[in-house]
Design a protein around this motif. Structure first.
Motif, PDB file in Angstrom:
ATOM      1  N   UNK A  87      40.575  13.316   9.661  1.00  0.00           N
ATOM      2  CA  UNK A  87      40.549  12.001   9.282  1.00  0.00           C
ATOM      3  C   UNK A  87      40.048  11.120  10.299  1.00  0.00           C
ATOM      4  N   UNK A  88      39.229  10.114   9.867  1.00  0.00           N
ATOM      5  CA  UNK A  88      38.590   9.070  10.736  1.00  0.00           C
ATOM      6  C   UNK A  88      39.122   7.972  10.341  1.00  0.00           C
ATOM      7  N   UNK A  89      39.193   6.796  11.199  1.00  0.00           N
ATOM      8  CA  UNK A  89      39.594   5.401  10.679  1.00  0.00           C
ATOM      9  C   UNK A  89      38.931   4.930   9.491  1.00  0.00           C
ATOM     10  N   UNK A  90      37.700   5.198   9.643  1.00  0.00           N
ATOM     11  CA  UNK A  90      37.047   4.868   8.211  1.00  0.00           C
ATOM     12  C   UNK A  90      37.143   5.369   6.983  1.00  0.00           C
ATOM     13  N   UNK A  91      38.070   6.608   6.817  1.00  0.00           N
ATOM     14  CA  UNK A  91      38.743   6.863   5.737  1.00  0.00           C
ATOM     15  C   UNK A  91      39.877   6.148   5.029  1.00  0.00           C
ATOM     16  N   UNK A  92      40.156   5.323   6.027  1.00  0.00           N
ATOM     17  CA  UNK A  92      41.455   4.258   5.350  1.00  0.00           C
ATOM     18  C   UNK A  92      40.909   3.510   4.279  1.00  0.00           C
ATOM     19  N   UNK A 124      46.058   5.256   2.244  1.00  0.00           N
ATOM     20  CA  UNK A 124      45.691   6.160   3.113  1.00  0.00           C
ATOM     21  C   UNK A 124      45.223   5.223   4.575  1.00  0.00           C
ATOM     22  N   UNK A 125      46.053   5.284   5.436  1.00  0.00           N
ATOM     23  CA  UNK A 125      45.764   4.616   6.628  1.00  0.00           C
ATOM     24  C   UNK A 125      45.445   5.447   7.955  1.00  0.00           C
TER      25      UNK A 125
END
Length: 128
Positions: A87-92, A124-125
């Motif tokens: 997971x990446x921050x841009x998946x938040x 999701x964060x």
């Protein structure tokens, strides 16, 4: 009326994993396509992944999640899953489960207007 209940969202560090679940209250579950979308404030809801009624080999993914996310379904449990890895921050985002209305489709729906029913969403964060 189909009800969709998502679960499994939360806070995770970058590189981590989460599995989202979506249970559907419909006797037609095994005959319809299911999808996952996500949305961040100020942006349109975007396609993440979808899986057709027969399951195996029918999945499709957005380019941004290909190779990291995997969608699956258990028709006996009327549940669709989204396994998210790396997971990446841009998946938040808020992740939404969606169910098509048409049965035995041969094409895989990937646009919001193709889905009739929506869940309430799960946050999701991903922290950096």
């Amino acid at each position: 009326q189909v009800q969709l209940v998502e679960s499994g969202g939360g806070l995770v560090q970058a590189g981590g994993s989460l599995r989202l679940s979506c249970e559907a209250s419909t006797h037609t579950f095994s005959r319809i396509a299911m999808g996952w979308f996500r949305q961040v404030p100020g942006k349109e809801r975007e396609f993440v992944a979808a899986i057709n009624w027969w399951g195996e080999g029918s999945a499709g993914y957005a380019d941004s999640v290909k190779g990291r996310f995997s969608i699956s379904r258990d028709n006996a449990k009327s549940t669709v899953y989204l396994q998210m890895t790396s997971l990446k921050p841009e998946d938040t985002a808020v992740y939404y489960c969606a169910a098509d209305r048409s049965e035995y489709l041969r094409t895989l729906p990937s646009r919001t207007y193709e889905y009739e029913y929506w869940g309430q969403g799960t946050q999701v964060t991903v922290s950096s």
